[in-house]
Structure formats: C-alpha cells, structure tokens
Design an enzyme around this catalytic site. Structure first.
Site, mmCIF file in Angstrom:
data_model
loop_
_atom_site.group_PDB
_atom_site.id
_atom_site.type_symbol
_atom_site.label_atom_id
_atom_site.label_comp_id
_atom_site.label_asym_id
_atom_site.label_seq_id
_atom_site.Cartn_x
_atom_site.Cartn_y
_atom_site.Cartn_z
ATOM 1 N N SER A 131 0.845 -1.191 0.000
ATOM 2 C CA SER A 131 0.000 0.000 0.000
ATOM 3 C C SER A 131 0.886 1.248 0.000
ATOM 4 O O SER A 131 1.685 1.434 -0.909
ATOM 5 C CB SER A 131 -0.969 -0.035 1.190
ATOM 6 O OG SER A 131 -2.026 0.879 1.023
ATOM 7 N N GLU A 158 -2.023 -2.441 -8.181
ATOM 8 C CA GLU A 158 -3.207 -2.732 -7.380
ATOM 9 C C GLU A 158 -3.730 -1.418 -6.830
ATOM 10 O O GLU A 158 -3.015 -0.417 -6.794
ATOM 11 C CB GLU A 158 -2.875 -3.722 -6.262
ATOM 12 C CG GLU A 158 -1.862 -3.232 -5.231
ATOM 13 C CD GLU A 158 -2.468 -2.459 -4.070
ATOM 14 O OE1 GLU A 158 -3.678 -2.603 -3.803
ATOM 15 O OE2 GLU A 158 -1.722 -1.697 -3.431
ATOM 16 N N HIS A 179 -5.052 -5.207 -1.686
ATOM 17 C CA HIS A 179 -5.936 -5.097 -0.526
ATOM 18 C C HIS A 179 -7.038 -6.150 -0.629
ATOM 19 O O HIS A 179 -8.194 -5.846 -0.932
ATOM 20 C CB HIS A 179 -6.550 -3.705 -0.459
ATOM 21 C CG HIS A 179 -5.565 -2.601 -0.258
ATOM 22 N ND1 HIS A 179 -4.724 -2.146 -1.251
ATOM 23 C CD2 HIS A 179 -5.288 -1.859 0.840
ATOM 24 C CE1 HIS A 179 -3.979 -1.158 -0.780
ATOM 25 N NE2 HIS A 179 -4.294 -0.962 0.481
#
Length: 308
Positions: free
Chosen positions: A111, A208, A278
């Site tokens: 992330s 992502e 995620h």
C-alpha cells in the site's frame, strides 16, 4: 544496479516492526504476532510506533530514525511495516539508502509502503516484499495461500501465481521475463517526476488499488503513460482493485474499460485478476525478483526473494 537478496529469517531471529506511514493498532499487532511466533520468530516494535501526529504515526524524524535504526541493528533480521495509510512520500528523500545497502535484510509491507519498495530497490538493489501487514491485514483467520506467502521469508521459495484464488483474464497474449516491480497505483503516480520515479525498463509491472473511482485510476495510469513508464514495461500484471467502482460520477467508464485502454496495448503480455493488494486471500510477492509472465499457462512465476 546489482540485485541484492536478503538472507532468510530463521527460527530464533527477531523482526522489527515500524510504522513509516499511519498509526497502527497495537492490539492488532498483538493478535497477529502468533503467525510469526509459530515460525520461531520474535517480534519487537520500534519506539514512537503509536505516538500519533495527525494522520501520521509520528513526526517525520522519528519515523525515519525507526526505519534506519532497524536496518542498522544487527540483532534485527527483518524490518516489517505495521500498516499503510499515508506518510512514506514525506520521508522518501531523507532516508540513508547507503545504510540500507550495507545492512540488507527482509523488508515487508504494501500500500503506502510502495513508495519505500520503489526507492529502496532502485537506490540499493535490495529485493523487498510486497505483502499483508500485522496491524491492517493479519488479525483474523488466515487462509492457506496468505499464510504460505508469509513463510517465504524463512527459506528460498519460488512462487507460482495462478488461478488458485480467482479467475485470471488475458488482455494480451505472450510470454515475457523481467524484474517484478510496481505496487499501489496511487503511490507509483505520486513518485512521477521525482528521482524515485519507478524504473520499469524491461520489467513486469504489477499494479493494485483500493477505493479509487475509474476516473481517478484513468488519471493515474495516464500519468504513468505520459512519463513513459507504461512504454518501458515489458508486460503487465493487474492485481486486486478493491471497491474501485463508480460512485460520484453519474456517468462513468467501467474499471475494465480504463484498464483495457492503458494496458491492452502494443502487444505486451497482460493478465488481470491476481490476488495482489488489498484483498484476502492475498499473494505476497518479492519486489525486484526475476519473474516470468506466461499467458498460455495463465501464470506468473517469480524467483525466491531470499537467498542463503
């Protein structure tokens, strides 16, 4: 730059947990510790882990010091980020990368941590690990795919990313090899124009995202395109885009239409549907390790991220 592989973490070793972005929950770290303790690994946390400074875990200087101290400490075998959120772009230009190169070890997170993966790998050659974190992802019941991914730090383990977790779609056919780089799309786009901008030359680029509408994903992919990053990549792996559906816009392109526009191009091999990001189950992948994308097999194979 020469690729550096960290050594495996062995039973009896210690992992240092840091929070270079937002503030983690200590109760969650306590809940997830058992996943590493059953491998014989001890967990220690850095000072100022939960100080709290607005949306950051601590002031910039404390977060930088925690990262550098964990790498410099010879009693620490791995540096693991507790959670993402936001914060690493504020410190990326102040880190002592020579220190990290002198003390290579397993570095783990994803992330917002994408910013550090990119900078550390490009500044030092160190292979790092893009995977779920103790405070934000690992507190509940863990499936076998996710748990197997965590264990790749203890011995060299080749990875095979397949349709084991969800169906894979082919946008462009082909087979290509190269270093496996990328991460969270927001963070990759935030580095454009800096000295830490992603170098995707000859690489397999994986992306992502979470909770971004298609028009925002369009904007970020366009930024990578204009910067030449998409042109440089040799192939594309599309990971999980969690809750990335239209919300504000009454009329919108779909997520698939946006991805197809930017990544289904120039005959470069491209597949989507991989459980990276995620999501649960989730694949943990070594950032910067050599990989092969093969659409005939609907598979991405990646070399081990640690070496004895």
């Amino acid at each position: 730059m020469k690729t550096i592989y960290p050594k495996p973490i062995k039973a009896g070793d210690t992992i240092g947990v840091i929070a270079p972005a937002s503030t983690p929950l200590m109760k969650n770290i306590e809940k997830s510790k058992h996943l590493y303790e059953k491998m014989g690994i001890t967990i220690v946390t850095s000072p100022h882990l939960t100080d709290g400074y607005g949306y950051l875990s601590a002031v910039d200087s404390h977060r930088i010091k925690a990262l550098e101290d964990m790498f410099a400490n010879q009693d620490i075998a791995g540096v693991f980020c507790a959670c993402g959120g936001y914060g690493t772009p504020r410190i990326v230009d102040q880190i002592d990368y020579q220190l990290i190169a002198k003390h290579p070890k397993v570095f783990w997170g994803y992330s917002d941590i994408t910013c550090l993966h990119t900078a550390i790998h490009q500044e030092t050659g160190l292979v790092t690990f893009h995977g779920p974190m103790m405070s934000s992802d690992l507190t509940g019941e863990i499936d076998s795919v996710t748990e197997q991914g965590l264990s790749q730090i203890v011995k060299p383990t080749p990875l095979m990313l397949t349709e084991q977790t969800e169906p894979i779609s082919i946008l462009q056919s082909g087979r290509v090899s190269g270093p496996f780089v990328g991460g969270n799309l927001t963070l990759l786009s935030s580095l454009v124009g800096s000295q830490y901008q992603l170098n995707a030359k000859g690489a397999i680029l994986f992306i992502e995202e979470i909770e971004e509408e298609p028009y925002r994903i369009d904007r970020m992919l366009n930024q990578l395109k204009l910067a030449g990053i998409l042109d440089d990549a040799s192939g594309f792996v599309i990971g999980n885009f969690n809750n990335c559906s239209p919300k504000k816009r009454h009329r919108s392109l779909t997520l698939d239409e946006v991805l197809d526009h930017y990544l289904n191009q120039d005959g470069k091999p491209c597949m989507k549907g991989f459980s990276i990001g995620h999501c649960m189950p989730v694949y943990s992948v070594p950032y910067g390790a050599q990989a092969t994308l093969d659409t005939d097999k609907k598979m991405v194979s990646i070399e081990p991220g640690v070496k004895e």
